[in-house]
Design a protein around this motif. Structure first.
Motif, PDB file in Angstrom:
ATOM      1  N   ALA A 290       0.750  -1.096   0.136  1.00 58.32           N
ATOM      2  CA  ALA A 290       0.009  -0.034   0.135  1.00 58.32           C
ATOM      3  C   ALA A 290       0.794   1.363  -0.012  1.00 58.32           C
ATOM      4  N   MET A 291       0.111   2.390  -0.170  1.00 62.08           N
ATOM      5  CA  MET A 291       0.786   3.506   0.109  1.00 62.08           C
ATOM      6  C   MET A 291       0.714   3.860   1.439  1.00 62.08           C
ATOM      7  N   TYR A 292       1.655   4.263   2.171  1.00 66.61           N
ATOM      8  CA  TYR A 292       1.876   4.439   3.579  1.00 66.61           C
ATOM      9  C   TYR A 292       1.762   5.992   3.899  1.00 66.61           C
ATOM     10  N   TYR A 293       0.818   6.542   4.684  1.00 67.70           N
ATOM     11  CA  TYR A 293       0.950   8.055   4.865  1.00 67.70           C
ATOM     12  C   TYR A 293       0.861   8.335   6.458  1.00 67.70           C
ATOM     13  N   CYS A 294       1.598   9.493   6.872  1.00 70.98           N
ATOM     14  CA  CYS A 294       1.519   9.715   8.097  1.00 70.98           C
ATOM     15  C   CYS A 294       0.611  11.038   8.318  1.00 70.98           C
ATOM     16  N   ALA A 295       0.145  11.103   9.355  1.00 70.14           N
ATOM     17  CA  ALA A 295      -0.663  12.210   9.675  1.00 70.14           C
ATOM     18  C   ALA A 295      -0.720  12.777  11.006  1.00 70.14           C
ATOM     19  N   ALA A 296      -1.258  14.001  11.122  1.00 72.69           N
ATOM     20  CA  ALA A 296      -1.318  14.736  12.326  1.00 72.69           C
ATOM     21  C   ALA A 296      -2.474  15.463  12.708  1.00 72.69           C
ATOM     22  N   GLY A 297      -3.007  15.669  13.953  1.00 73.10           N
ATOM     23  CA  GLY A 297      -4.156  16.148  14.003  1.00 73.10           C
ATOM     24  C   GLY A 297      -4.670  16.045  15.716  1.00 73.10           C
ATOM     25  N   TRP A 298      -5.822  16.301  16.025  1.00 72.20           N
ATOM     26  CA  TRP A 298      -6.388  16.314  17.404  1.00 72.20           C
ATOM     27  C   TRP A 298      -7.732  15.422  17.393  1.00 72.20           C
ATOM     28  N   PRO A 299      -7.483  14.121  17.022  1.00 73.50           N
ATOM     29  CA  PRO A 299      -8.636  13.161  16.916  1.00 73.50           C
ATOM     30  C   PRO A 299      -9.097  12.987  18.186  1.00 73.50           C
ATOM     31  N   ASP A 300     -10.482  12.611  18.250  1.00 69.36           N
ATOM     32  CA  ASP A 300     -10.834  12.053  19.522  1.00 69.36           C
ATOM     33  C   ASP A 300     -10.706  10.413  19.465  1.00 69.36           C
ATOM     34  N   LYS A 301     -10.865  10.142  18.253  1.00 67.99           N
ATOM     35  CA  LYS A 301     -10.500   8.513  18.094  1.00 67.99           C
ATOM     36  C   LYS A 301      -9.181   8.459  17.307  1.00 67.99           C
ATOM     37  N   MET A 302      -8.374   7.497  17.863  1.00 69.84           N
ATOM     38  CA  MET A 302      -6.906   7.690  17.461  1.00 69.84           C
ATOM     39  C   MET A 302      -6.742   7.165  15.798  1.00 69.84           C
ATOM     40  N   LEU A 303      -7.592   6.457  15.354  1.00 67.81           N
ATOM     41  CA  LEU A 303      -7.457   5.987  13.902  1.00 67.81           C
ATOM     42  C   LEU A 303      -8.607   6.420  12.955  1.00 67.81           C
ATOM     43  N   SER A 304      -9.379   7.668  13.498  1.00 66.63           N
ATOM     44  CA  SER A 304     -10.335   8.303  12.633  1.00 66.63           C
ATOM     45  C   SER A 304      -9.668   8.983  11.554  1.00 66.63           C
ATOM     46  N   ILE A 305      -9.783   8.493  10.439  1.00 67.01           N
ATOM     47  CA  ILE A 305      -9.243   9.195   9.294  1.00 67.01           C
ATOM     48  C   ILE A 305      -9.683  10.567   8.999  1.00 67.01           C
ATOM     49  N   GLU A 306     -10.956  10.930   9.441  1.00 69.96           N
ATOM     50  CA  GLU A 306     -11.407  12.299   9.322  1.00 69.96           C
ATOM     51  C   GLU A 306     -11.030  13.186  10.075  1.00 69.96           C
ATOM     52  N   GLU A 307     -10.491  12.724  11.150  1.00 70.89           N
ATOM     53  CA  GLU A 307     -10.101  13.766  12.400  1.00 70.89           C
ATOM     54  C   GLU A 307      -8.811  14.101  12.019  1.00 70.89           C
ATOM     55  N   TYR A 308      -8.178  13.699  11.187  1.00 74.77           N
ATOM     56  CA  TYR A 308      -6.484  14.115  11.052  1.00 74.77           C
ATOM     57  C   TYR A 308      -6.632  15.150  10.133  1.00 74.77           C
ATOM     58  N   SER A 309      -6.041  16.502  10.432  1.00 72.92           N
ATOM     59  CA  SER A 309      -6.024  17.647   9.754  1.00 72.92           C
ATOM     60  C   SER A 309      -4.793  17.763   8.626  1.00 72.92           C
ATOM     61  N   TYR A 310      -3.534  17.155   8.991  1.00 80.83           N
ATOM     62  CA  TYR A 310      -2.386  17.404   8.072  1.00 80.83           C
ATOM     63  C   TYR A 310      -2.043  15.864   7.625  1.00 80.83           C
ATOM     64  N   TRP A 311      -1.427  15.828   6.596  1.00 80.45           N
ATOM     65  CA  TRP A 311      -1.110  14.644   5.718  1.00 80.45           C
ATOM     66  C   TRP A 311       0.076  14.785   4.975  1.00 80.45           C
ATOM     67  N   GLY A 312       0.943  13.757   4.948  1.00 78.44           N
ATOM     68  CA  GLY A 312       2.254  13.861   3.974  1.00 78.44           C
ATOM     69  C   GLY A 312       1.660  13.171   2.850  1.00 78.44           C
TER      70      GLY A 312
END
Length: 121
Positions: free
Chosen positions: A90-112
């Motif tokens: 797969a393509m692997y991405y790192c992301a940063a944000g303030w999610p309530d749920k740790m692996l909730s994609i929609e809650e991350y604001s910044y992506w590589g």
């Protein structure tokens, strides 16, 4: 603003290992995560960590095989992947944000931009 740059992807045979790195700049986040997306599939959460508490969280596909880590001094996020399988391709991405749920994609604001991992059988 947070900038993320992944590295360390590549091609490996099944059963092998890889270490992904993500250089993080900026500090507008409390959680860092790794996600992946295979061709024709939805993006899924792999692992995440809250650096202030050093508390990792893993998706089902990563448990027992992958380890997430964060070097605070260097501001680098890592993903150590062992016992790789072809389905980890797969393509692997790192992301940063303030999610309530740790692996909730929609809650991350910044992506590589992502780094490609290919596992051959």
């Amino acid at each position: 603003q947070v900038r993320l740059e992944e590295s360390g992807g590549g091609s490996v045979q099944a059963g092998g290992s890889l270490r992904l790195s993500c250089a993080v700049s900026g500090n507008s986040y409390n959680t860092l995560g790794w996600f992946r997306q295979a061709p024709g599939k939805e993006r899924e959460g792999v692992a995440a960590i809250r650096p202030a508490f050093d508390s990792p969280w893993y998706g089902d596909s990563a448990k027992g095989r992958f380890t997430i880590g964060h070097d605070k001094a260097k501001s680098i996020l890592y993903l150590h992947m062992n016992m790789l399988k072809p389905e980890d391709t797969a393509m692997y991405y790192c992301a940063a944000g303030w999610p309530d749920k740790m692996l909730s994609i929609e809650e991350y604001s910044y992506w590589g931009q992502g780094t490609q991992v290919t596992v051959s059988s």
